[in-house]
Motif scaffolding. Structure first.
Motif, PDB file in Angstrom:
ATOM      1  N   GLY A  28       4.018   4.449   2.243  1.00 50.75           N
ATOM      2  CA  GLY A  28       3.804   5.873   2.468  1.00 50.75           C
ATOM      3  C   GLY A  28       2.357   6.298   2.355  1.00 50.75           C
ATOM      4  N   TYR A  29       1.470   5.362   2.001  1.00 46.15           N
ATOM      5  CA  TYR A  29       0.062   5.692   1.847  1.00 46.15           C
ATOM      6  C   TYR A  29      -0.794   4.841   2.781  1.00 46.15           C
ATOM      7  CZ  TYR A  29       1.418   8.142  -2.414  1.00 46.15           C
ATOM      8  OH  TYR A  29       2.014   8.996  -3.305  1.00 46.15           O
ATOM      9  N   ARG A  30      -1.900   5.409   3.210  1.00 46.56           N
ATOM     10  CA  ARG A  30      -2.904   4.651   3.960  1.00 46.56           C
ATOM     11  C   ARG A  30      -3.941   4.170   2.956  1.00 46.56           C
ATOM     12  NH1 ARG A  30      -4.424   4.414   9.283  1.00 46.56           N
ATOM     13  NH2 ARG A  30      -2.895   6.031   9.778  1.00 46.56           N
ATOM     14  N   LEU A  31      -4.031   2.878   2.788  1.00 46.65           N
ATOM     15  CA  LEU A  31      -4.937   2.304   1.798  1.00 46.65           C
ATOM     16  C   LEU A  31      -6.249   1.906   2.449  1.00 46.65           C
ATOM     17  CD1 LEU A  31      -3.692   2.148  -1.058  1.00 46.65           C
ATOM     18  CD2 LEU A  31      -1.949   1.856   0.716  1.00 46.65           C
ATOM     19  N   VAL A  32      -7.344   2.204   1.780  1.00 48.91           N
ATOM     20  CA  VAL A  32      -8.672   1.849   2.269  1.00 48.91           C
ATOM     21  C   VAL A  32      -9.262   0.790   1.349  1.00 48.91           C
ATOM     22  CG1 VAL A  32     -10.993   2.689   2.789  1.00 48.91           C
ATOM     23  CG2 VAL A  32      -9.011   4.162   3.212  1.00 48.91           C
ATOM     24  N   VAL A  33      -9.728  -0.312   1.922  1.00 52.24           N
ATOM     25  CA  VAL A  33     -10.344  -1.372   1.126  1.00 52.24           C
ATOM     26  C   VAL A  33     -11.735  -1.664   1.668  1.00 52.24           C
ATOM     27  CG1 VAL A  33      -8.165  -2.457   0.456  1.00 52.24           C
ATOM     28  CG2 VAL A  33      -9.273  -3.150   2.570  1.00 52.24           C
ATOM     29  N   SER A  34     -12.647  -1.981   0.761  1.00 52.00           N
ATOM     30  CA  SER A  34     -13.999  -2.362   1.170  1.00 52.00           C
ATOM     31  C   SER A  34     -13.983  -3.812   1.628  1.00 52.00           C
ATOM     32  CB  SER A  34     -14.973  -2.191  -0.002  1.00 52.00           C
ATOM     33  OG  SER A  34     -16.256  -2.697   0.347  1.00 52.00           O
ATOM     34  N   THR A  35     -14.457  -4.053   2.837  1.00 52.08           N
ATOM     35  CA  THR A  35     -14.483  -5.405   3.390  1.00 52.08           C
ATOM     36  C   THR A  35     -15.909  -5.777   3.794  1.00 52.08           C
ATOM     37  OG1 THR A  35     -13.864  -4.452   5.534  1.00 52.08           O
ATOM     38  CG2 THR A  35     -12.097  -5.358   4.189  1.00 52.08           C
ATOM     39  N   THR A  36     -16.874  -5.235   3.077  1.00 49.66           N
ATOM     40  CA  THR A  36     -18.281  -5.446   3.406  1.00 49.66           C
ATOM     41  C   THR A  36     -18.697  -6.887   3.155  1.00 49.66           C
ATOM     42  OG1 THR A  36     -18.707  -3.170   2.704  1.00 49.66           O
ATOM     43  CG2 THR A  36     -20.621  -4.601   3.021  1.00 49.66           C
ATOM     44  N   PRO A  37     -19.188  -7.617   4.158  1.00 42.85           N
ATOM     45  CA  PRO A  37     -19.700  -8.971   3.928  1.00 42.85           C
ATOM     46  C   PRO A  37     -20.948  -8.912   3.053  1.00 42.85           C
ATOM     47  CG  PRO A  37     -19.316  -8.565   6.269  1.00 42.85           C
ATOM     48  CD  PRO A  37     -19.206  -7.244   5.569  1.00 42.85           C
ATOM     49  N   ARG A  38     -21.261 -10.018   2.394  1.00 41.27           N
ATOM     50  CA  ARG A  38     -22.400 -10.029   1.479  1.00 41.27           C
ATOM     51  C   ARG A  38     -23.721  -9.742   2.173  1.00 41.27           C
ATOM     52  NH1 ARG A  38     -20.253 -15.397  -1.163  1.00 41.27           N
ATOM     53  NH2 ARG A  38     -18.691 -14.531  -2.561  1.00 41.27           N
ATOM     54  N   PHE A  41      -5.097  -0.084   5.773  1.00 45.44           N
ATOM     55  CA  PHE A  41      -3.797  -0.678   6.067  1.00 45.44           C
ATOM     56  C   PHE A  41      -2.681   0.210   5.543  1.00 45.44           C
ATOM     57  CE2 PHE A  41      -4.439  -2.227   1.758  1.00 45.44           C
ATOM     58  CZ  PHE A  41      -3.167  -2.330   1.208  1.00 45.44           C
ATOM     59  N   VAL A  42      -1.532   0.079   6.192  1.00 43.62           N
ATOM     60  CA  VAL A  42      -0.314   0.775   5.773  1.00 43.62           C
ATOM     61  C   VAL A  42       0.793  -0.264   5.718  1.00 43.62           C
ATOM     62  CG1 VAL A  42       1.412   2.508   6.376  1.00 43.62           C
ATOM     63  CG2 VAL A  42      -1.017   2.963   6.817  1.00 43.62           C
ATOM     64  N   ILE A  43       1.565  -0.255   4.634  1.00 42.97           N
ATOM     65  CA  ILE A  43       2.688  -1.182   4.492  1.00 42.97           C
ATOM     66  C   ILE A  43       3.920  -0.391   4.081  1.00 42.97           C
ATOM     67  CG2 ILE A  43       2.202  -1.741   2.061  1.00 42.97           C
ATOM     68  CD1 ILE A  43       2.981  -4.677   2.787  1.00 42.97           C
ATOM     69  N   THR A  44       5.077  -0.805   4.552  1.00 42.99           N
ATOM     70  CA  THR A  44       6.293  -0.009   4.344  1.00 42.99           C
ATOM     71  C   THR A  44       7.129  -0.452   3.152  1.00 42.99           C
ATOM     72  OG1 THR A  44       7.551  -1.403   5.891  1.00 42.99           O
ATOM     73  CG2 THR A  44       6.438   0.553   6.796  1.00 42.99           C
ATOM     74  N   GLU A  45       6.768  -1.566   2.504  1.00 43.22           N
ATOM     75  CA  GLU A  45       7.505  -2.052   1.331  1.00 43.22           C
ATOM     76  C   GLU A  45       6.504  -2.545   0.284  1.00 43.22           C
ATOM     77  OE1 GLU A  45      10.860  -2.370   0.824  1.00 43.22           O
ATOM     78  OE2 GLU A  45      11.724  -2.113   2.825  1.00 43.22           O
ATOM     79  N   LEU A  83       3.668  -3.831   8.687  1.00 39.97           N
ATOM     80  CA  LEU A  83       2.285  -3.793   8.231  1.00 39.97           C
ATOM     81  C   LEU A  83       1.382  -3.383   9.387  1.00 39.97           C
ATOM     82  CD1 LEU A  83       0.108  -4.450   6.025  1.00 39.97           C
ATOM     83  CD2 LEU A  83       0.004  -6.748   7.019  1.00 39.97           C
ATOM     84  N   HIS A  84       0.474  -2.461   9.104  1.00 40.66           N
ATOM     85  CA  HIS A  84      -0.467  -1.996  10.123  1.00 40.66           C
ATOM     86  C   HIS A  84      -1.878  -2.057   9.532  1.00 40.66           C
ATOM     87  CE1 HIS A  84       3.122  -0.543  12.194  1.00 40.66           C
ATOM     88  NE2 HIS A  84       3.480  -0.012  11.037  1.00 40.66           N
ATOM     89  N   ILE A  85      -2.749  -2.821  10.151  1.00 40.39           N
ATOM     90  CA  ILE A  85      -4.134  -2.988   9.708  1.00 40.39           C
ATOM     91  C   ILE A  85      -5.057  -2.404  10.766  1.00 40.39           C
ATOM     92  CG2 ILE A  85      -5.945  -4.643   9.091  1.00 40.39           C
ATOM     93  CD1 ILE A  85      -3.709  -6.602   8.301  1.00 40.39           C
ATOM     94  N   TYR A  86      -5.994  -1.566  10.338  1.00 42.33           N
ATOM     95  CA  TYR A  86      -6.962  -0.955  11.253  1.00 42.33           C
ATOM     96  C   TYR A  86      -8.356  -1.340  10.767  1.00 42.33           C
ATOM     97  CZ  TYR A  86      -9.244   2.658  14.082  1.00 42.33           C
ATOM     98  OH  TYR A  86     -10.041   3.328  14.987  1.00 42.33           O
ATOM     99  N   CYS A  87      -9.061  -2.160  11.542  1.00 46.20           N
ATOM    100  CA  CYS A  87     -10.344  -2.717  11.086  1.00 46.20           C
ATOM    101  C   CYS A  87     -11.388  -2.755  12.207  1.00 46.20           C
ATOM    102  CB  CYS A  87     -10.119  -4.116  10.528  1.00 46.20           C
ATOM    103  SG  CYS A  87      -9.228  -5.233  11.667  1.00 46.20           S
TER     104      CYS A  87
END
Length: 293
Positions: free
Chosen positions: A23-33, A43-47, A108-112
């Motif tokens: 139910g939430y859209r999660l934001v994660v930092s994926t910054t390369p070094r 990403f959004v996940i349903t379970e 699962l839905h990933i937007y990158c």
């Protein structure tokens, strides 16, 4: 079977470690070094998926990578446990089927898009069933050439850790089969997964902290308890202390086994603190050097 894959993306680790994600859209930092600007993906996940369910997903993708297109709960447990003679009674089979069915119904839905601009081969979006498979007679069958979006994403980012199957095939010292046995319970499976995941992060030559180590000090806040799905609230004080000693002893058995076959050069143990220290230079730089691999 040759290898076990662990998804080490920030998205996978977020799913393992957190509850109440649906139910939430999660934001994660994926910054390369080496990136000049911060990069974030969503990403959004349903379970909610537990540590064990994520380990099952890792095992299923590992089978897919080995060329398997139809699999059974027993085949998944064999890879998870490292035990090719494992027995799967009816209740264990049912548990595994429930776990696999849950992965199939999870979306699962990933937007990158920003990641895709700097990572060759990465798509801006990955979406669909967490596990694209269907139940067939005597097992399950994959339904596409890319049946798991999280793993397509992780593979493109080169963030799938490869664990040689031999490291899962724990064997006690000769003459100690009964005393030093480590069974195939979910907890023991997760202990192997947790330790090897952390060891591989330390072994990685690109690790920014060469002195990094696996440390277990027997505290209730230690992340190992969450990774093993152990809730300290379910124990009395004495019972929880016994559980700490049990985990410490099994960890020592596994570290000794990995030292015997050449994966580790050694490790430091502090029995008073229930701690182990394994620095980067204590881990064989190339898994192929292990004695039985």
């Amino acid at each position: 079977m040759k290898n076990f894959k662990i998804n080490n993306t920030k998205i996978a680790n977020s799913i393992r470690a957190n509850d109440d994600l649906p139910g939430y859209r999660l934001v994660v930092s994926t910054t390369p070094r080496d990136a000049k600007h911060k990069i974030k993906s969503q990403f959004v996940i349903t379970e909610d998926l537990s540590y064990f369910e994520m380990a099952v997903a890792d095992a299923i993708y590992s089978l897919f990578q080995e060329g398997v297109r139809k699999f059974t709960p027993r085949k998944v447990l064999t890879l998870l446990s490292g035990d090719e003679t494992i027995s799967v009674p009816r209740d264990r089979k049912h548990q595994m089927e429930c776990c696999i069915d849950k992965l199939i119904r999870t979306q699962l839905h990933i937007y990158c898009p920003k990641e895709a601009t700097i990572c060759a081969g990465l798509q801006p979006r990955y979406s669909g069933a967490f596990l694209n498979a269907v139940k067939v007679e005597h097992g399950y069958q994959f339904q596409s050439d890319a049946p798991m979006p999280l793993y397509s994403y992780g593979d493109a980012k080169r963030q799938l850790i490869t664990i040689p199957f031999a490291l899962l095939e724990y064997t006690p010292l000769e003459g100690r089969a009964k005393e030093d046995r480590i069974g195939n319970s979910n907890e023991n499976i997760l202990l192997k997964q947790y330790l090897l995941h952390k060891l591989e992060l330390v072994r990685n030559s690109n690790n920014s902290d060469p002195a990094a180590a696996i440390t277990f000090k027997g505290r209730a806040s230690n992340p190992i308890f969450a990774a093993l799905e152990i809730d300290p609230e379910g124990f009395t004080t004495d019972a929880f202390m016994n559980k700490k000693r049990e985990i410490y002893r099994k960890t020592e058995l596994l570290l000794n086994f990995w030292t015997r076959i050449g994966y580790l050069k050694g490790f430091d143990a502090d029995k008073k603190e229930y701690s182990f220290h394994i620095a980067q230079d204590m881990i064989c730089p190339n898994p192929d050097c292990t004695g039985t691999l």
